[in-house]
Design a protein around this motif. Structure first.
Motif, PDB file in Angstrom:
ATOM      1  N   ARG A 218       0.856  -1.191   0.000  1.00 16.83           N
ATOM      2  CA  ARG A 218       0.000   0.000   0.000  1.00 16.83           C
ATOM      3  C   ARG A 218       0.895   1.245   0.000  1.00 16.83           C
ATOM      4  O   ARG A 218       2.063   1.172   0.410  1.00 16.83           O
ATOM      5  CB  ARG A 218      -0.884   0.038   1.264  1.00 16.83           C
ATOM      6  N   PRO A 219       0.351   2.390  -0.405  1.00 21.51           N
ATOM      7  CA  PRO A 219       1.143   3.630  -0.326  1.00 21.51           C
ATOM      8  C   PRO A 219       1.601   3.876   1.111  1.00 21.51           C
ATOM      9  O   PRO A 219       0.947   3.421   2.049  1.00 21.51           O
ATOM     10  CB  PRO A 219       0.146   4.704  -0.777  1.00 21.51           C
ATOM     11  N   SER A 220       2.696   4.610   1.266  1.00 21.93           N
ATOM     12  CA  SER A 220       3.349   4.674   2.578  1.00 21.93           C
ATOM     13  C   SER A 220       2.540   5.403   3.654  1.00 21.93           C
ATOM     14  O   SER A 220       2.869   5.324   4.831  1.00 21.93           O
ATOM     15  CB  SER A 220       4.739   5.283   2.459  1.00 21.93           C
ATOM     16  N   HIS A 221       1.426   6.085   3.271  1.00 19.63           N
ATOM     17  CA  HIS A 221       0.590   6.705   4.308  1.00 19.63           C
ATOM     18  C   HIS A 221      -0.538   5.766   4.754  1.00 19.63           C
ATOM     19  O   HIS A 221      -1.310   6.113   5.635  1.00 19.63           O
ATOM     20  CB  HIS A 221       0.003   8.033   3.799  1.00 19.63           C
ATOM     21  N   VAL A 222      -0.632   4.575   4.140  1.00 21.28           N
ATOM     22  CA  VAL A 222      -1.748   3.659   4.436  1.00 21.28           C
ATOM     23  C   VAL A 222      -1.254   2.539   5.334  1.00 21.28           C
ATOM     24  O   VAL A 222      -0.378   1.753   4.953  1.00 21.28           O
ATOM     25  CB  VAL A 222      -2.338   3.066   3.130  1.00 21.28           C
TER      26      VAL A 222
END
Ligand code: 8X3
Length: 243
Positions: A218-222
């Motif tokens: 997942r993207p690094s903010h998720v």
């Protein structure tokens, strides 16, 4: 190229996850005690094999040295169950093994690799179990080890809330792997087979591996805090449809 470490990569969920991460383009460092198995796996997936018993500080230091300062994904998968006796008849050496591998060994690996994960804005996936949700008959030692591991995950997520690293947990139910139940029952194949008897489709190691890869990519903010994954036939620990 992104790098991943998978512990317990010699079979089951660990091996499947290593293969799937490699297919996603990761350089995978396969860590396990059984070196012949991981060397063969590493050859097949163009990865690296590092002999690692998570209960050995020396082995874990060697793993950290192989990582070399930057790590994108750590899959803490090493561990397992030994025995299914009631507490009154428990083999406490087996409990010691379960606590040393699932809980303390996982903490040892995590401590050693955390600086490299922070450097890469990485993600840790802890493979716990639905055994962490509640105790069940015969599961006293294993449930305690997995519940302990879950508590560590929860503590770390709070401790590291302002740091560039994600702390995630996958909690599998019934997964039919070659070795999980066989190890639990000390090599008794008939007892191991009985666990899955009549269940049309228990989860496979790859079902869980695919979920781990999804969580880790997942993207690094998720942050996927925790995913519970069971076969459709297992509505709850004791509610299993058998044909
Ligand atoms: C394995 C699931 O139900 O045997 O972690 O505890 S169970």
């Amino acid at each position: 190229m992104k790098t991943a470490v998978v512990t317990g990569a010699s079979s089951g969920i660990g091996e499947a996850t290593a293969r799937l991460l490699a297919a996603e383009g990761f350089r995978v460092i396969c860590a396990a005690r059984r070196v012949e198995r991981i060397e063969e796996l590493a050859r097949e997936i163009d990865g690296v094999a590092i002999r690692c018993d998570v209960t050995s500080q020396q082995d874990v230091e060697a793993l950290a040295a192989a990582v070399d300062g930057s790590l994108d994904v750590l899959v803490n998968n090493a561990g397992g169950a030994v025995g299914l006796e009631p507490v009154a008849e428990a083999d406490l050496d087996a409990w010691e093994t379960m606590l040393q591998t699932n809980l303390i060994g996982t903490a040892r690996v995590t401590k050693a690799l955390l600086p490299a994960l922070l450097a890469a804005e990485g993600v840790i996936v802890f493979v716990t179990s639905v055994a962490a949700d509640a105790g069940y008959e015969g599961g006293g030692g294993y449930c305690a080890a997995k519940a302990g591991e879950r508590s560590m995950v929860e503590a770390m997520r709070l401790e590291l809330f302002d740091k560039p690293v994600r702390i995630t947990e996958i909690s599998p139910g019934m997964v039919h792997t070659e070795e999980f139940s066989l190890t639990r029952f000390g090599g008794d194949q008939a007892r191991a087979d009985a666990v899955y008897q009549g269940v049309a489709e228990p989860l496979t190691a790859s079902d869980v591996g695919e979920a781990i890869v999804w969580m880790a990519t997942r993207p690094s903010h998720v942050n996927i805090d925790r995913m519970t994954i069971r076969p459709r036939a297992q509505a709850a620990q004791h509610k299993v449809h058998r044909g």
